[in-house]
Design a protein around this motif. Structure first.
Motif, PDB file in Angstrom:
ATOM      1  N   VAL A 183       4.950  -8.111  -9.070  1.00 52.83           N
ATOM      2  CA  VAL A 183       4.860  -7.312  -7.841  1.00 52.83           C
ATOM      3  C   VAL A 183       5.397  -5.895  -8.054  1.00 52.83           C
ATOM      4  O   VAL A 183       4.990  -4.965  -7.374  1.00 52.83           O
ATOM      5  N   ARG A 184       6.290  -5.758  -9.040  1.00 53.04           N
ATOM      6  CA  ARG A 184       6.856  -4.429  -9.295  1.00 53.04           C
ATOM      7  C   ARG A 184       5.885  -3.559 -10.105  1.00 53.04           C
ATOM      8  O   ARG A 184       5.658  -2.404  -9.804  1.00 53.04           O
ATOM      9  N   ARG A 185       5.294  -4.173 -11.159  1.00 52.88           N
ATOM     10  CA  ARG A 185       4.465  -3.366 -12.065  1.00 52.88           C
ATOM     11  C   ARG A 185       3.014  -3.241 -11.603  1.00 52.88           C
ATOM     12  O   ARG A 185       2.323  -2.306 -11.957  1.00 52.88           O
ATOM     13  N   PHE A 186       2.553  -4.210 -10.789  1.00 52.58           N
ATOM     14  CA  PHE A 186       1.137  -4.179 -10.386  1.00 52.58           C
ATOM     15  C   PHE A 186       1.019  -4.277  -8.870  1.00 52.58           C
ATOM     16  O   PHE A 186       0.409  -5.215  -8.346  1.00 52.58           O
ATOM     17  N   SER A 204       0.819  -1.216   0.000  1.00 47.39           N
ATOM     18  CA  SER A 204       0.000   0.000   0.000  1.00 47.39           C
ATOM     19  C   SER A 204       0.852   1.265   0.000  1.00 47.39           C
ATOM     20  O   SER A 204       0.404   2.337  -0.300  1.00 47.39           O
ATOM     21  N   ALA A 205       2.127   1.129   0.344  1.00 40.09           N
ATOM     22  CA  ALA A 205       3.000   2.321   0.341  1.00 40.09           C
ATOM     23  C   ALA A 205       3.234   2.774  -1.081  1.00 40.09           C
ATOM     24  O   ALA A 205       3.203   1.971  -2.014  1.00 40.09           O
ATOM     25  N   ASP A 206       3.453   4.100  -1.241  1.00 37.73           N
ATOM     26  CA  ASP A 206       3.697   4.607  -2.593  1.00 37.73           C
ATOM     27  C   ASP A 206       5.152   4.407  -2.964  1.00 37.73           C
ATOM     28  O   ASP A 206       5.883   5.350  -3.212  1.00 37.73           O
ATOM     29  N   SER A 207       5.589   3.158  -2.993  1.00 38.47           N
ATOM     30  CA  SER A 207       6.994   2.902  -3.288  1.00 38.47           C
ATOM     31  C   SER A 207       7.219   3.029  -4.780  1.00 38.47           C
ATOM     32  O   SER A 207       6.442   2.523  -5.581  1.00 38.47           O
ATOM     33  N   ALA A 208       8.299   3.696  -5.144  1.00 34.84           N
ATOM     34  CA  ALA A 208       8.621   3.844  -6.565  1.00 34.84           C
ATOM     35  C   ALA A 208       9.127   2.516  -7.095  1.00 34.84           C
ATOM     36  O   ALA A 208       9.695   1.721  -6.363  1.00 34.84           O
ATOM     37  N   ALA A 209       8.933   2.275  -8.374  1.00 29.55           N
ATOM     38  CA  ALA A 209       9.439   1.048  -8.983  1.00 29.55           C
ATOM     39  C   ALA A 209      10.962   1.092  -8.941  1.00 29.55           C
ATOM     40  O   ALA A 209      11.561   2.137  -9.155  1.00 29.55           O
ATOM     41  N   THR A 249      11.733 -14.194 -12.415  1.00 23.28           N
ATOM     42  CA  THR A 249      11.737 -12.877 -13.067  1.00 23.28           C
ATOM     43  C   THR A 249      10.311 -12.378 -13.263  1.00 23.28           C
ATOM     44  O   THR A 249       9.999 -11.218 -12.986  1.00 23.28           O
ATOM     45  N   ARG A 250       9.451 -13.252 -13.771  1.00 19.96           N
ATOM     46  CA  ARG A 250       8.078 -12.831 -14.046  1.00 19.96           C
ATOM     47  C   ARG A 250       7.345 -12.493 -12.756  1.00 19.96           C
ATOM     48  O   ARG A 250       6.548 -11.550 -12.706  1.00 19.96           O
ATOM     49  N   LEU A 251       7.585 -13.248 -11.708  1.00 19.11           N
ATOM     50  CA  LEU A 251       6.918 -12.967 -10.432  1.00 19.11           C
ATOM     51  C   LEU A 251       7.373 -11.616  -9.889  1.00 19.11           C
ATOM     52  O   LEU A 251       6.562 -10.846  -9.362  1.00 19.11           O
ATOM     53  N   ARG A 252       8.656 -11.316 -10.032  1.00 24.10           N
ATOM     54  CA  ARG A 252       9.140  -9.995  -9.578  1.00 24.10           C
ATOM     55  C   ARG A 252       8.501  -8.879 -10.411  1.00 24.10           C
ATOM     56  O   ARG A 252       8.219  -7.800  -9.902  1.00 24.10           O
ATOM     57  N   GLU A 253       8.316  -9.192 -11.687  1.00 21.43           N
ATOM     58  CA  GLU A 253       7.696  -8.193 -12.566  1.00 21.43           C
ATOM     59  C   GLU A 253       6.263  -7.914 -12.120  1.00 21.43           C
ATOM     60  O   GLU A 253       5.806  -6.775 -12.118  1.00 21.43           O
ATOM     61  N   ARG A 265      -0.692  -3.027  -6.623  1.00 22.73           N
ATOM     62  CA  ARG A 265      -2.002  -3.005  -5.970  1.00 22.73           C
ATOM     63  C   ARG A 265      -2.904  -4.154  -6.396  1.00 22.73           C
ATOM     64  O   ARG A 265      -4.036  -4.266  -5.972  1.00 22.73           O
ATOM     65  N   ASP A 266      -2.393  -5.036  -7.246  1.00 16.90           N
ATOM     66  CA  ASP A 266      -3.220  -6.173  -7.653  1.00 16.90           C
ATOM     67  C   ASP A 266      -3.411  -7.108  -6.455  1.00 16.90           C
ATOM     68  O   ASP A 266      -2.468  -7.369  -5.705  1.00 16.90           O
ATOM     69  N   PRO A 267      -4.660  -7.593  -6.269  1.00 16.92           N
ATOM     70  CA  PRO A 267      -4.911  -8.456  -5.100  1.00 16.92           C
ATOM     71  C   PRO A 267      -4.122  -9.764  -5.114  1.00 16.92           C
ATOM     72  O   PRO A 267      -4.030 -10.439  -4.099  1.00 16.92           O
ATOM     73  N   ARG A 268      -3.528 -10.101  -6.251  1.00 19.99           N
ATOM     74  CA  ARG A 268      -2.781 -11.357  -6.315  1.00 19.99           C
ATOM     75  C   ARG A 268      -1.303 -11.183  -5.958  1.00 19.99           C
ATOM     76  O   ARG A 268      -0.540 -12.132  -6.014  1.00 19.99           O
ATOM     77  N   VAL A 269      -0.918  -9.979  -5.592  1.00 24.17           N
ATOM     78  CA  VAL A 269       0.483  -9.731  -5.239  1.00 24.17           C
ATOM     79  C   VAL A 269       0.958 -10.608  -4.074  1.00 24.17           C
ATOM     80  O   VAL A 269       2.042 -11.178  -4.137  1.00 24.17           O
ATOM     81  N   PRO A 270       0.153 -10.774  -3.001  1.00 24.02           N
ATOM     82  CA  PRO A 270       0.635 -11.654  -1.914  1.00 24.02           C
ATOM     83  C   PRO A 270       0.918 -13.070  -2.421  1.00 24.02           C
ATOM     84  O   PRO A 270       1.918 -13.673  -2.065  1.00 24.02           O
ATOM     85  N   SER A 271       0.026 -13.564  -3.280  1.00 17.19           N
ATOM     86  CA  SER A 271       0.213 -14.904  -3.833  1.00 17.19           C
ATOM     87  C   SER A 271       1.467 -14.948  -4.703  1.00 17.19           C
ATOM     88  O   SER A 271       2.216 -15.934  -4.692  1.00 17.19           O
ATOM     89  N   ALA A 272       1.723 -13.865  -5.459  1.00 18.71           N
ATOM     90  CA  ALA A 272       2.919 -13.816  -6.307  1.00 18.71           C
ATOM     91  C   ALA A 272       4.180 -13.849  -5.447  1.00 18.71           C
ATOM     92  O   ALA A 272       5.135 -14.570  -5.742  1.00 18.71           O
ATOM     93  N   TYR A 273       4.168 -13.094  -4.369  1.00 21.53           N
ATOM     94  CA  TYR A 273       5.310 -13.111  -3.452  1.00 21.53           C
ATOM     95  C   TYR A 273       5.536 -14.501  -2.882  1.00 21.53           C
ATOM     96  O   TYR A 273       6.660 -14.988  -2.766  1.00 21.53           O
TER      97      TYR A 273
END
Lengths: 182, 354
Positions: free
Chosen positions: B263-266, B213-218, B257-261, B268-276
């Motif tokens: 979490v980096r590009r999306f 939720s933080a406004d972290s820059a890519a 690589t794709r999983l990092r992509e 706020r997507d609800p699937r980010v925890p699952s990607a991590y």
């Protein structure tokens, strides 16, 4: 008139039931079973093409889940884990049937043909045609085209590489193609 | 002949005639089998003995196959930590490849299969002379970087934040998690040891990265020394599909690589925890325990109240322990115990804290 408010307990999450499974909690085992037994039975039914061994498959699948509950990393992997075990259990049974049929065919060359009372009636022409394919071709084809699994999911369920599953599905398609007119 | 569409529709609609009575009957059989397996001793006599004898020949063949497979899969250390004063050590692997470890280097064979061999290089400089075998892929994993060869001579040096690869002869592929670069004889490449986001996290508190939720820059893309175009994928669904394909075909570096992509590009997507969480598992399977720990923490931070949070914290603590970072493991274990005092991993986390 007195209204009684009965607060029902929310059903336990898959995560909680998995933890109960790992802790050998019989109540959790029964609840998890009831939640997924119908799914496993239906997949087994569609892969087997008959009702004959569905109970055995369901029993074997859940016994294997009890033994391997620690290997399920989280509740989101439970369904695919069950599919994988179900596929394996069905493949074993289909392979036994397939070998028995081949032996019978070989024996029929030597001995007079007799009707086999154990021969199971196919659902329809599709399953009759599928019955002539080896389990290696039949199962991935069914997983992909009937169960709706993607190619990678089908590969994972069958325990083979993506390239192998693509090859097998293509070969099954080629053999079944003569059955379809569209 | 029949209509394909109709045939498939009919097949998909088939449901097993599964009644409550049937469900109950099978459940009874399961519980009975389970209690029989737990309580009854195995019979010692005749029926099993005859069956075993009947299967003896087949068992002998199966045993031979198992033995071969067990040897093939058994991890074999090339060398453990060599002291700074020890001279360079030369070791020959069973396939004829030669490995030379400089003082202070540490590397281990972590996977051996008929068509591939994977070496985990933990630190220092190692010189490899890989026996040529076009059917076999030899992979060196140094932090987040994979070096893939089929028969060549090259060196890999892993320092705190960089991996340097120098090819003496042959061809080598270097995959740093963001791009794959091919090096030929006489070429060298130096890349970040860890992907940019993970590198920033490791420089700070071990419990990074920050919540989604933080406004972290890519994070900034690493400056490439060799550029290879990769097509941009524009949706989370497509990226997840690529992850699935990559994992199914054993390309774990691409999956990571794709999983990092994702979490980096999306973020706020609800699937980010699952990607991590999946990234954690992928990294752990690659032997990159520190990276796995950071990924699992990313999951817990992205959704502290989510269904994966407890598992993610427990996995993070275990991964830090595997990476040799006891202090970080203890901190995460304490965080788990605070948030989930009665969780299923509480006993294990308590042991880590103690």
């Amino acid at each position: 008139m007195v209204l009684k408010v009965v607060r029902r307990e929310a059903p336990p999450s898959d995560e909680a039931l998995l933890e109960g499974l790992r802790a050998h909690d019989e109540r959790a085992i029964a609840q998890l079973y009831r939640r997924y037994a119908r799914y496993v039975a239906s997949v087994a039914y569609r892969l087997l093409g008959s009702d004959d061994e569905v109970d055995d498959v369901v029993q074997s699948v859940f016994l294997e889940l009890l033994r391997s509950a620690d290997r399920v990393y989280g509740p989101e992997y439970l369904r695919s884990f069950l599919l994988r075990i179900t596929t394996r259990q069905v493949s074993r049974r289909l392979t036994r049937r397939w070998r028995s049929r081949r032996i019978q065919s070989a024996l029929a060359l030597i001995f007079p043909e007799r009707s086999d009372p154990r021969q199971l009636a196919a659902f329809d022409e599709l399953y009759e045609a599928l019955g002539r394919l080896s389990p290696d071709l039949r199962v991935p084809w069914l997983l992909h085209h009937v169960e709706g699994q993607t190619l990678p999911e089908s590969a994972e369920a069958c325990g083979v590489s993506l390239a192998t599953v693509k090859r097998r599905i293509a070969r099954a398609e080629e053999l079944l193609g003569r059955l379809f007119h569209d | 002949m029949i209509s394909r569409k109709t045939a498939l529709l009919r097949a998909r609609e088939r449901e097993a005639p599964w009644t409550d009575l049937r469900e109950q009957r099978v459940l009874r059989r399961i519980l009975l089998s389970r209690s029989e397996a737990n309580s009854s001793p195995k019979p010692r006599f005749a029926p099993r003995l005859y069956a075993a004898l009947a299967l003896a020949a087949a068992a002998g063949v199966a045993f031979g196959v198992w033995l071969y497979a067990a040897r093939a899969m058994h991890p074999e250390p090339i060398a453990q930590a060599v002291s700074a004063s020890a001279p360079m050590r030369k070791l020959e692997l069973s396939d004829g490849s030669l490995v030379e470890l400089a003082a202070g280097a540490d590397a281990e064979v972590v996977r051996r299969e008929p068509h591939g061999l994977r070496v985990l290089q933990r630190r220092g400089q190692v010189h490899y002379r890989v026996a040529h075998d076009p059917a076999r892929q030899f992979v060196i994993q140094a932090a987040d970087v994979e070096v893939r060869v089929r028969g060549t001579e090259f060196s890999v040096e892993l320092s705190n934040d960089a991996v340097a690869v120098h090819v003496t002869s042959g061809r080598v592929e270097v995959d740093d998690g963001t791009r794959v670069t091919t090096l030929l004889t006489g070429e060298a490449l130096r890349v970040r040891a860890y992907s940019a986001r993970a590198a920033a996290a490791s420089a700070a508190e071990p419990e990074a990265p920050a919540p989604a939720s933080a406004d972290s820059a890519a994070p900034a893309e690493p400056k490439p020394e060799h550029v290879e175009a990769t097509p941009r994928v524009d949706s989370v669904d497509a990226l997840f599909q690529e992850v699935t394909d990559a994992r199914a075909s054993g390309r774990s570096a691409v999956a990571a690589t794709r999983l990092r992509e994702i979490v980096r590009r999306f973020p706020r997507d609800p699937r980010v925890p699952s990607a991590y969480f999946t990234l954690g598992r992928v990294e752990r399977a690659r032997g990159a325990h520190a990276a796995a720990a950071r990924a699992f923490l990313g999951c817990a931070n992205a959704a502290p109240g989510g269904t994966l949070a407890a598992e993610a914290l427990a996995e993070a603590a275990a991964s830090w322990l595997s990476a040799g970072q006891k202090a970080s493991a203890a901190r995460v274990a304490e965080r788990y115990l605070k948030a989930f005092p009665k969780g299923s991993h509480a006993a294990r986390m308590q042991a880590i804290v103690e």
